[in-house]
Write a protein that holds these residues in place. Structure first.
Motif, PDB file in Angstrom:
ATOM      1  N   SER A 150       0.809  -1.226   0.000  1.00 34.49           N
ATOM      2  CA  SER A 150       0.000   0.000   0.000  1.00 34.49           C
ATOM      3  C   SER A 150       0.832   1.260   0.000  1.00 34.49           C
ATOM      4  N   GLY A 151       2.061   1.186   0.467  1.00 31.01           N
ATOM      5  CA  GLY A 151       2.924   2.353   0.565  1.00 31.01           C
ATOM      6  C   GLY A 151       4.101   2.025   1.459  1.00 31.01           C
ATOM      7  N   ALA A 152       4.859   3.042   1.836  1.00 28.00           N
ATOM      8  CA  ALA A 152       6.007   2.843   2.704  1.00 28.00           C
ATOM      9  C   ALA A 152       6.455   4.189   3.241  1.00 28.00           C
ATOM     10  N   GLN A 153       7.282   4.148   4.260  1.00 30.29           N
ATOM     11  CA  GLN A 153       7.880   5.372   4.769  1.00 30.29           C
ATOM     12  C   GLN A 153       8.657   6.032   3.640  1.00 30.29           C
ATOM     13  N   HIS A 154       8.594   7.380   3.587  1.00 29.45           N
ATOM     14  CA  HIS A 154       9.105   8.054   2.396  1.00 29.45           C
ATOM     15  C   HIS A 154      10.592   7.840   2.168  1.00 29.45           C
ATOM     16  N   LYS A 155      11.397   7.636   3.218  1.00 32.36           N
ATOM     17  CA  LYS A 155      12.822   7.401   3.023  1.00 32.36           C
ATOM     18  C   LYS A 155      13.128   5.973   2.595  1.00 32.36           C
ATOM     19  N   LEU A 156      12.143   5.086   2.714  1.00 41.90           N
ATOM     20  CA  LEU A 156      12.324   3.712   2.253  1.00 41.90           C
ATOM     21  C   LEU A 156      11.992   3.563   0.774  1.00 41.90           C
ATOM     22  N   LEU A 157      11.188   4.460   0.230  1.00 43.85           N
ATOM     23  CA  LEU A 157      10.743   4.328  -1.155  1.00 43.85           C
ATOM     24  C   LEU A 157      11.888   4.247  -2.169  1.00 43.85           C
ATOM     25  N   PRO A 158      12.948   5.073  -2.058  1.00 44.81           N
ATOM     26  CA  PRO A 158      14.050   4.917  -3.029  1.00 44.81           C
ATOM     27  C   PRO A 158      14.731   3.558  -2.953  1.00 44.81           C
ATOM     28  N   LEU A 159      14.790   2.973  -1.751  1.00 42.61           N
ATOM     29  CA  LEU A 159      15.399   1.652  -1.611  1.00 42.61           C
ATOM     30  C   LEU A 159      14.543   0.584  -2.275  1.00 42.61           C
ATOM     31  N   ILE A 160      13.230   0.732  -2.154  1.00 40.36           N
ATOM     32  CA  ILE A 160      12.319  -0.201  -2.821  1.00 40.36           C
ATOM     33  C   ILE A 160      12.485  -0.097  -4.332  1.00 40.36           C
ATOM     34  N   ASP A 161      12.603   1.123  -4.830  1.00 40.40           N
ATOM     35  CA  ASP A 161      12.762   1.320  -6.275  1.00 40.40           C
ATOM     36  C   ASP A 161      14.058   0.717  -6.800  1.00 40.40           C
ATOM     37  N   ARG A 162      15.109   0.674  -5.971  1.00 38.77           N
ATOM     38  CA  ARG A 162      16.395   0.132  -6.407  1.00 38.77           C
ATOM     39  C   ARG A 162      16.548  -1.356  -6.114  1.00 38.77           C
ATOM     40  N   ALA A 163      15.620  -1.932  -5.384  1.00 40.15           N
ATOM     41  CA  ALA A 163      15.704  -3.344  -5.029  1.00 40.15           C
ATOM     42  C   ALA A 163      15.449  -4.220  -6.255  1.00 40.15           C
ATOM     43  N   PRO A 164      15.943  -5.471  -6.253  1.00 36.65           N
ATOM     44  CA  PRO A 164      15.731  -6.380  -7.390  1.00 36.65           C
ATOM     45  C   PRO A 164      14.331  -6.985  -7.384  1.00 36.65           C
ATOM     46  N   LEU A 165      13.336  -6.124  -7.502  1.00 34.51           N
ATOM     47  CA  LEU A 165      11.947  -6.546  -7.536  1.00 34.51           C
ATOM     48  C   LEU A 165      11.156  -5.539  -8.361  1.00 34.51           C
ATOM     49  N   ARG A 166       9.896  -5.858  -8.593  1.00 27.29           N
ATOM     50  CA  ARG A 166       9.001  -4.995  -9.352  1.00 27.29           C
ATOM     51  C   ARG A 166       7.954  -4.432  -8.391  1.00 27.29           C
ATOM     52  N   PRO A 167       8.117  -3.200  -7.888  1.00 29.49           N
ATOM     53  CA  PRO A 167       7.163  -2.644  -6.930  1.00 29.49           C
ATOM     54  C   PRO A 167       5.886  -2.184  -7.626  1.00 29.49           C
ATOM     55  N   GLU A 168       4.747  -2.541  -7.057  1.00 27.50           N
ATOM     56  CA  GLU A 168       3.452  -2.153  -7.609  1.00 27.50           C
ATOM     57  C   GLU A 168       2.529  -1.709  -6.477  1.00 27.50           C
ATOM     58  N   SER A 169       2.562  -0.426  -6.178  1.00 27.99           N
ATOM     59  CA  SER A 169       1.684   0.166  -5.175  1.00 27.99           C
ATOM     60  C   SER A 169       0.456   0.744  -5.875  1.00 27.99           C
ATOM     61  N   PRO A 170      -0.511   1.267  -5.138  1.00 27.60           N
ATOM     62  CA  PRO A 170      -1.654   1.914  -5.797  1.00 27.60           C
ATOM     63  C   PRO A 170      -1.254   3.078  -6.696  1.00 27.60           C
ATOM     64  N   ASP A 171      -0.175   3.775  -6.377  1.00 25.06           N
ATOM     65  CA  ASP A 171       0.287   4.842  -7.256  1.00 25.06           C
ATOM     66  C   ASP A 171       0.758   4.306  -8.600  1.00 25.06           C
ATOM     67  N   GLN A 172       1.445   3.173  -8.557  1.00 23.83           N
ATOM     68  CA  GLN A 172       2.041   2.628  -9.774  1.00 23.83           C
ATOM     69  C   GLN A 172       1.061   1.801 -10.592  1.00 23.83           C
ATOM     70  N   ALA A 173       0.066   1.215  -9.944  1.00 22.93           N
ATOM     71  CA  ALA A 173      -0.923   0.370 -10.639  1.00 22.93           C
ATOM     72  C   ALA A 173      -2.302   0.602 -10.028  1.00 22.93           C
ATOM     73  N   PRO A 174      -2.868   1.802 -10.196  1.00 22.10           N
ATOM     74  CA  PRO A 174      -4.147   2.113  -9.530  1.00 22.10           C
ATOM     75  C   PRO A 174      -5.289   1.173  -9.925  1.00 22.10           C
ATOM     76  N   ALA A 175      -5.285   0.669 -11.152  1.00 18.59           N
ATOM     77  CA  ALA A 175      -6.374  -0.204 -11.595  1.00 18.59           C
ATOM     78  C   ALA A 175      -6.342  -1.562 -10.914  1.00 18.59           C
ATOM     79  N   ALA A 176      -5.216  -1.906 -10.284  1.00 12.72           N
ATOM     80  CA  ALA A 176      -5.093  -3.213  -9.638  1.00 12.72           C
ATOM     81  C   ALA A 176      -5.669  -3.220  -8.226  1.00 12.72           C
ATOM     82  N   TYR A 177      -6.013  -2.068  -7.689  1.00 10.15           N
ATOM     83  CA  TYR A 177      -6.470  -1.968  -6.303  1.00 10.15           C
ATOM     84  C   TYR A 177      -7.885  -1.416  -6.226  1.00 10.15           C
TER      85      TYR A 177
END
Length: 345
Positions: A150-177
């Motif tokens: 659903s989201g994350a602490q704002h200082k964690l978001l850049p780490l999620i974006d750089r992690a070896p995964l595909r992040p899909e929050s409501p911002d990134q995929a609103p139609a999925a939620y």
């Protein structure tokens, strides 16, 4: 997952890529952490970068064909969903369809779940909640998983974006939620998995290092096993009739919204180091960090018995393997696996 001898093998090339990526992530984590990081917005799932999904009926409509990102989707990549587990969030939806469920301790001694889907995708999953720092380490053992959160602490978001995964929050995929109406916010955010993955990737996506097969000799007959956190507890009771461990959470049987009893075939109590991270929530409660790289003791429950075991995960790009007390491979029973991370004594 049925009939799998071992699903934790990867190519050497993939391991080299995973090792480099994991190392880069570790550097990013070290460089980016600062003390006193707080949540923004109304709750821990609503940072400025991650706004709530639009309201929709409780039951999702039939999903339309997804339009996955060609560069991000890959055969053998599972779906990981962060699932709420406080009393207000229960009963959950789609939990019984997961291949693997991880239970972790979060702020205030409460619990949260990470459900992995590979062999089938339910119509809906939830309630979906926020990601944590240690989720990135945990998910490193899978090949570029899709992370629904659903989201994350704002200082964690850049780490999620750089992690070896595909992040899909409501911002990134609103139609999925969608927002359900049966529960109050923030316990009413649900995911339509078919909007993120075109189909279930299959059992090969479970690159955890787990192995499946007959139980080893020995073990202790066990009727029930409880794992306690400061403000939560999980109790698994053996059902000989169903040949499954019936789950109760905080003393109440755990069922899904369609009435299905959550009943894994194998339960792993994995003893790990749980330390305090530098992040904390808006109330000042520090976020626990669950260390899943390393080694330690475990108990494996299957077939009505408890087996002493040990676990090992040498690096962030490696799967987690389990060894029986006699030094042989600790095989799991076919079916859903629950891994409950417990503080090492």
């Amino acid at each position: 997952m049925n009939g799998v001898a071992t699903v934790g093998m990867r190519s050497r090339a993939h391991r080299r890529r995973g090792t480099v990526t994991a190392a880069a992530l570790a550097v990013s984590l070290t460089a980016s952490l600062t003390a006193g990081c707080t949540h923004h917005g109304r709750d821990d799932d609503r940072s400025p970068q991650h706004t709530p999904a639009p309201t929709a009926p409780s039951a999702p409509s039939a999903p339309s064909a997804p339009t996955p990102k060609p560069s991000d989707t890959a055969a053998g990549s599972p779906l990981a969903v962060k699932i709420d587990n406080v009393p207000a969030a229960r009963p959950q939806t789609g939990l019984d369809a997961a291949d693997v469920v991880y239970a972790e301790q979060v702020e205030g001694g409460l619990s949260r779940l990470m459900a992995l889907y590979a062999t089938r995708l339910p119509q809906a999953v939830g309630p979906v909640r926020s990601a944590r720092e240690s989720d990135l380490e945990l998910l490193g053992q899978f090949h570029r998983p899709t992370l629904a959160f659903s989201g994350a602490q704002h200082k964690l978001l850049p780490l999620i974006d750089r992690a070896p995964l595909r992040p899909e929050s409501p911002d990134q995929a609103p139609a999925a939620y969608y927002r359900g109406t049966a529960k109050a916010a923030p316990h009413n955010l649900f995911l339509r998995p078919a909007k993120l993955l075109p189909s279930a990737p299959g059992k090969a996506a479970l690159t955890t290092g787990f192995s499946y097969g007959p139980a080893p000799s020995g073990g202790t007959p066990t009727a029930t096993r409880t794992v306690r956190y400061p403000a939560a507890r999980f109790t698994f009771t053996w059902s000989a009739g169903r040949h499954r461990w019936l789950l109760a959470t905080d003393g109440t049987p755990t069922v899904t919204t369609d009435g299905a009893q959550v009943a894994p075939a194998t339960v792993v109590v994995q003893y790990v180091k749980i330390r305090t991270s530098r992040y904390h929530d808006r109330l000042g409660n520090h976020t626990p960090y669950t260390e899943t790289v390393g080694s330690g003791k475990a108990q494996v429950l299957r077939d009505g018995r408890s087996f002493d075991a040990s676990w090992s995960r040498p690096g962030a790009a490696d799967g987690t393997t389990f060894t029986a007390a006699d030094g042989g491979r600790m095989d799991f029973a076919d079916g859903q696996v629950w891994v409950v991370f417990a503080p090492a004594p």
